[in-house]
Scaffold this active site. Sequence first.
Site, PDB file in Angstrom:
ATOM      1  N   ASP A  31      92.622  72.792  30.740  1.00 13.27           N
ATOM      2  CA  ASP A  31      91.985  71.475  30.618  1.00 13.27           C
ATOM      3  C   ASP A  31      91.248  71.068  31.896  1.00 13.27           C
ATOM      4  O   ASP A  31      91.453  69.962  32.433  1.00 13.27           O
ATOM      5  CB  ASP A  31      93.048  70.391  30.306  1.00 13.27           C
ATOM      6  CG  ASP A  31      93.964  70.771  29.156  1.00 13.27           C
ATOM      7  OD1 ASP A  31      93.487  71.378  28.193  1.00 13.27           O
ATOM      8  OD2 ASP A  31      95.164  70.438  29.222  1.00 13.27           O
ATOM      9  N   GLU A 244      89.808  66.277  20.235  1.00 18.50           N
ATOM     10  CA  GLU A 244      90.360  65.905  21.542  1.00 18.50           C
ATOM     11  C   GLU A 244      89.381  66.356  22.628  1.00 18.50           C
ATOM     12  O   GLU A 244      88.291  66.834  22.337  1.00 18.50           O
ATOM     13  CB  GLU A 244      91.740  66.554  21.750  1.00 18.50           C
ATOM     14  CG  GLU A 244      91.729  68.077  21.733  1.00 18.50           C
ATOM     15  CD  GLU A 244      93.128  68.689  21.751  1.00 18.50           C
ATOM     16  OE1 GLU A 244      94.133  67.958  21.727  1.00 18.50           O
ATOM     17  OE2 GLU A 244      93.212  69.942  21.761  1.00 18.50           O
TER      18      GLU A 244
END
Length: 345
Positions: A31, A244
């Site tokens: 991420d 997301e």
Amino acid sequence: MPEDSIEHIDFDELNKKAISQPLVKHIYTADPSAHVFNGKIYIYPSHDIDAGEAFDDLGSHFAMEDYHVLSMDSIDSETVDNGVALHVDNVPWAEKQMWAPDANEKDGTYYLFFPAKAYDGVFRIGVATSNSPIGPFTPQPEAIKNSFSIDPAVYKDDDGSYYMYFGGLWGGQLQRWRTGSFNAEQPNSPTAHVPENHEPALLPIVAKMTDDLLEFSEKPKEVLILDENGQLLLAGDTDRRFFEASWVHKYKGKYYFSYSTGDTHFICYAIGESPYGPFTYAGKILNPVVGWTSHHSICEVQGKWYLFYHDSSLSKGVTHLRSVKVAEIKYNSDGTIVTLDPYTA
Ligand code: FUB
């Protein structure tokens, strides 16, 4: 990349074909939110660990406990791990699951924005501050008021305003907030409360930040993502709808909102004229990587644009043990982005 195909992968061959290699190999990281501060590249990733939690569709196996900040003097230089920048044990309101963070800078203070599950089982988003981009960061005692769900990304606009984008489906709980308050029914179902296929898809959320970047200055609102006909993308349009990993960057005066499609594993983007949107779907930036999740950031470094992303190639396909990578992206003359295939070198 679908999990049932992973057992057939020859990872040595795949890694030879990969367009980039892990930036660090001594820890697992994911991420990546990349920024340039004072001419140096800083990457704010999740720090993946194997905490022994069983895999489930709520993401319980993503049981991360702390953050490390990575830094690079230039895009080709060695990546430095600057050690623990914030640990969940030091965040009074957070119990577990330190998921995808972001950071930003204002007036010499660095802000780490991070989601974590609070003691009531609800994801919230917190802020921690430091006088250094690598931390250590000191957390605020409470989560941001009216924050919920996961994956904060904080964009600084040219006028000095900061906006937080956030939200994530399934384990990220966005679908539990459809009515404005948390719906705790069917707690173990990742898909309960998700719209039907024919309904508009769930949307990411945006809120302008207060001047001190510690709270929202307004009620969070939905970010519209439209198709080519000006209609909201539908929940059943799983190759294109938001799941997301929000990110915003600006290119030639336009706002690019990029995100992951989650269970179909693409990084997509949509283009708009305002930080609030609406954004019109424009295409794919990254085809599926090895591993279930895909999560990225886009950052300009010395006049070139880079996609920071992750895959699970180093761990040979373990979903929750990922590695951050970087690859250059190119724009077409009409402002669209050339889709990257992660294993075609
Ligand atoms: O790293 C945990 C979660 O997986 C992130 O918050 C999501 O974006 C996905 O990458």
